[in-house]
Design an enzyme around this catalytic site. Structure first.
Site, PDB file in Angstrom:
ATOM      1  N   GLY A  69     -11.322 -74.880 -77.656  1.00 44.21           N
ATOM      2  CA  GLY A  69     -12.083 -75.717 -77.196  1.00 44.21           C
ATOM      3  C   GLY A  69     -11.598 -77.699 -77.446  1.00 44.21           C
ATOM      4  CD  GLU A  89      -3.873 -72.252 -77.146  1.00 40.16           C
ATOM      5  OE1 GLU A  89      -5.403 -72.665 -76.127  1.00 40.16           O
ATOM      6  OE2 GLU A  89      -3.239 -71.905 -76.844  1.00 40.16           O
ATOM      7  CG  LEU A 110       1.646 -77.346 -62.589  1.00 40.95           C
ATOM      8  CD1 LEU A 110       1.702 -76.806 -64.008  1.00 40.95           C
ATOM      9  CD2 LEU A 110       2.548 -77.927 -61.775  1.00 40.95           C
ATOM     10  CE  LYS A 158      -7.224 -69.961 -77.987  1.00 38.60           C
ATOM     11  NZ  LYS A 158      -7.479 -71.485 -78.263  1.00 38.60           N
TER      12      LYS A 158
END
Length: 236
Positions: free
Chosen positions: A125, A122, A213, A40
């Site tokens: 934003g 990843e 989900l 991240k």
């Protein structure tokens, strides 16, 4: 060991499911017996937890990625910048007295690539979120030079957001290798028509459509996705 499958996951906006799709990617890789790691790059928004070793800061997205991966990384590599305030990264960094350096993130990625067979990076934003006065997430993606997977949050306005994001990816000389339609607004009218319009206009393949989900778990999301067309995707 050097990772052979690597990708950068971006999105059309914030809070549209980048982390869920990234964890689904990791789940699929792990299910195939691949040593998969996650980064991240920048996390904005953290909670302090008291431990025996003192105060430890946690970010939900970073924790979800770590749980879905099967290569355990030091926090410093898994989340190069863990910012406390949940706001735009450059603002959060300034509040914390931190300067986000793309070269540092790249160095972390290079190290992780030698520790795994697959690395999922990843973004934060959307694709052009400022990281500093001089750089944004598009610059980060260009520096990493990874194939890009775009998560499209299905809601009103997603066509414009998705097409502009795809144009920005191409303008940086990067390859959009796949995109995911993730349902953000379950009541969105004509959602299927919007997906069809994007499929007709984007050169990259649609990897799948994920409904809203009840629990955004990696395995649940992965059930709606097919990653086999991605470059260097491991053979079953």
């Amino acid at each position: 060991m050097t990772a052979t499958f690597n990708c950068f996951v971006t999105g059309t906006d914030t809070e549209i499911g980048k982390t869920m799709i990234s964890t689904a990617l990791l789940h699929a890789l792990v299910q195939q017996g691949v040593k998969a790691a996650a980064i991240k790059s920048v996390a904005a928004g953290a909670t302090a937890i008291q431990t025996n070793e003192g105060e430890v800061w946690h970010n939900d997205d970073a924790d979800a990625l770590a749980q879905a991966a099967n290569v355990v990384l030091p926090r410093e590599l898994a989340t190069p910048y863990l910012l406390h305030e949940a706001c735009a990264p450059h603002v959060s960094a300034e509040l914390q007295g931190v300067a986000i350096d793309i070269a540092h993130i790249k160095n972390c990625y290079v190290q992780v690539r030698e520790m795994a067979e697959a690395v999922v990076v990843e973004g934060v934003g959307g694709f052009r979120v400022p990281l500093s006065d001089h750089a944004d997430t598009a610059d980060l993606a260009r520096e990493l030079a990874l194939p890009v997977i775009m998560v499209v949050g299905l809601r009103l306005g997603c066509l414009n957001h998705a097409l502009l994001t795809a144009d920005a990816i191409a303008a940086r000389g990067l390859k959009l290798v796949g995109w995911v339609a993730n349902t953000v607004d379950a009541g969105m009218p004509f959602a299927e028509d919007n997906v069809a319009a994007l499929a007709a206009r984007l050169s990259a393949p649609l990897l799948g459509c994920v409904p809203r989900l009840a629990a955004p778990l990696p395995a649940a999301a992965a059930a709606y996705l097919d990653f086999s067309c991605l470059p260097n995707w491991p053979k079953a």
